[in-house]
Motif scaffolding. Structure first.
Motif, mmCIF file in Angstrom:
data_model
loop_
_atom_site.group_PDB
_atom_site.id
_atom_site.type_symbol
_atom_site.label_atom_id
_atom_site.label_comp_id
_atom_site.label_asym_id
_atom_site.label_seq_id
_atom_site.Cartn_x
_atom_site.Cartn_y
_atom_site.Cartn_z
ATOM 1 N N MET A 105 30.302 8.213 14.867
ATOM 2 C CA MET A 105 30.218 7.943 16.147
ATOM 3 C C MET A 105 31.111 7.865 16.938
ATOM 4 O O MET A 105 31.215 8.295 18.204
ATOM 5 C CB MET A 105 28.994 6.760 16.102
ATOM 6 N N ILE A 106 32.173 6.778 16.512
ATOM 7 C CA ILE A 106 33.260 6.697 17.432
ATOM 8 C C ILE A 106 34.176 7.812 17.440
ATOM 9 O O ILE A 106 34.721 7.864 18.469
ATOM 10 C CB ILE A 106 33.869 5.331 16.682
ATOM 11 N N ASP A 107 34.481 8.453 16.210
ATOM 12 C CA ASP A 107 35.331 9.358 16.233
ATOM 13 C C ASP A 107 34.893 10.737 16.816
ATOM 14 O O ASP A 107 35.768 11.366 17.232
ATOM 15 C CB ASP A 107 35.873 9.711 14.756
ATOM 16 N N ARG A 108 33.592 11.077 16.757
ATOM 17 C CA ARG A 108 33.255 12.433 17.273
ATOM 18 C C ARG A 108 32.329 12.322 18.161
ATOM 19 O O ARG A 108 32.333 13.031 19.133
ATOM 20 C CB ARG A 108 32.774 13.140 15.885
ATOM 21 N N LEU A 109 31.098 11.473 18.017
ATOM 22 C CA LEU A 109 29.918 11.632 18.947
ATOM 23 C C LEU A 109 30.358 10.960 20.418
ATOM 24 O O LEU A 109 30.057 11.548 21.300
ATOM 25 C CB LEU A 109 28.830 11.194 18.441
ATOM 26 N N CYS A 110 30.841 9.818 20.283
ATOM 27 C CA CYS A 110 31.024 8.881 21.404
ATOM 28 C C CYS A 110 32.189 8.758 21.783
ATOM 29 O O CYS A 110 32.699 7.982 22.605
ATOM 30 C CB CYS A 110 30.367 7.453 21.159
ATOM 31 N N TYR A 111 33.242 9.707 21.469
ATOM 32 C CA TYR A 111 34.597 9.656 21.841
ATOM 33 C C TYR A 111 35.039 9.155 23.207
ATOM 34 O O TYR A 111 35.774 8.572 23.641
ATOM 35 C CB TYR A 111 35.373 10.638 21.133
ATOM 36 N N ARG A 112 34.378 10.107 24.101
ATOM 37 C CA ARG A 112 34.759 10.008 25.518
ATOM 38 C C ARG A 112 33.835 9.146 26.191
ATOM 39 O O ARG A 112 34.034 8.427 27.338
ATOM 40 C CB ARG A 112 34.497 11.452 26.309
ATOM 41 N N ASP A 113 32.987 8.087 25.601
ATOM 42 C CA ASP A 113 32.145 7.110 26.086
ATOM 43 C C ASP A 113 32.943 5.920 25.867
ATOM 44 O O ASP A 113 32.283 4.899 26.476
ATOM 45 C CB ASP A 113 30.696 7.190 25.598
#
Length: 139
Positions: A105-113
């Motif tokens: 989640m941190i590395d791919r999905l929510c990186y820009r959030d």
């Protein structure tokens, strides 16, 4: 329309209006708190405490830019536990799945959030300081 029916409809509308879909950031924060609580609980059981003794300490802060590195290292350590009995424990397997999910989640999905305020890798290995008394009043 009866009064009880109006109250029911009004309370239903309040619940619907108050609920918002979870954001990527809120999902990451919720999952990181769950992992931290799980690690604390696992350290209380004698079987899992022995397995976690060789793992590095991990106190997750999603605002620290080193969190992905520490999660990756922790995941590697979980996947390569020395004893097979530890690797096969259901609680350890569940922890591994949750850490992998948070890492993705941190590395791919929510990186820009996510916004990283801290760049201190050593801070993820020591417990956070207790909250200030005035901070508790604000919550």
């Amino acid at each position: 329309m009866g009064l009880s029916r109006k109250i029911f409809l009004f309370s239903t509308l309040l619940v619907i209006a108050d609920s918002a879909p979870p954001t990527c950031y809120s999902a990451v924060v919720r999952l990181s708190k769950g992992i931290t609580e799980s690690l604390g609980r696992l350290e209380t059981f004698s079987i899992t405490k022995r397995c976690l003794a060789n793992l590095p300490k991990l106190y997750i802060n999603v605002h620290n830019s080193c969190v992905t590195i520490k999660l990756r290292d922790h995941l590697y350590a979980l996947e390569n536990l020395i004893t097979p009995q530890c690797r096969e424990l259901k609680r350890i397997e569940f922890l591994k799945v949750r850490v992998k999910r948070l890492y993705n989640m941190i590395d791919r999905l929510c990186y820009r959030d996510l916004v990283f305020f801290i760049d201190d890798c050593a801070a993820l290995e020591r417990p956070p300081p207790p909250p200030e008394p005035q901070d508790e009043l604000l919550e």
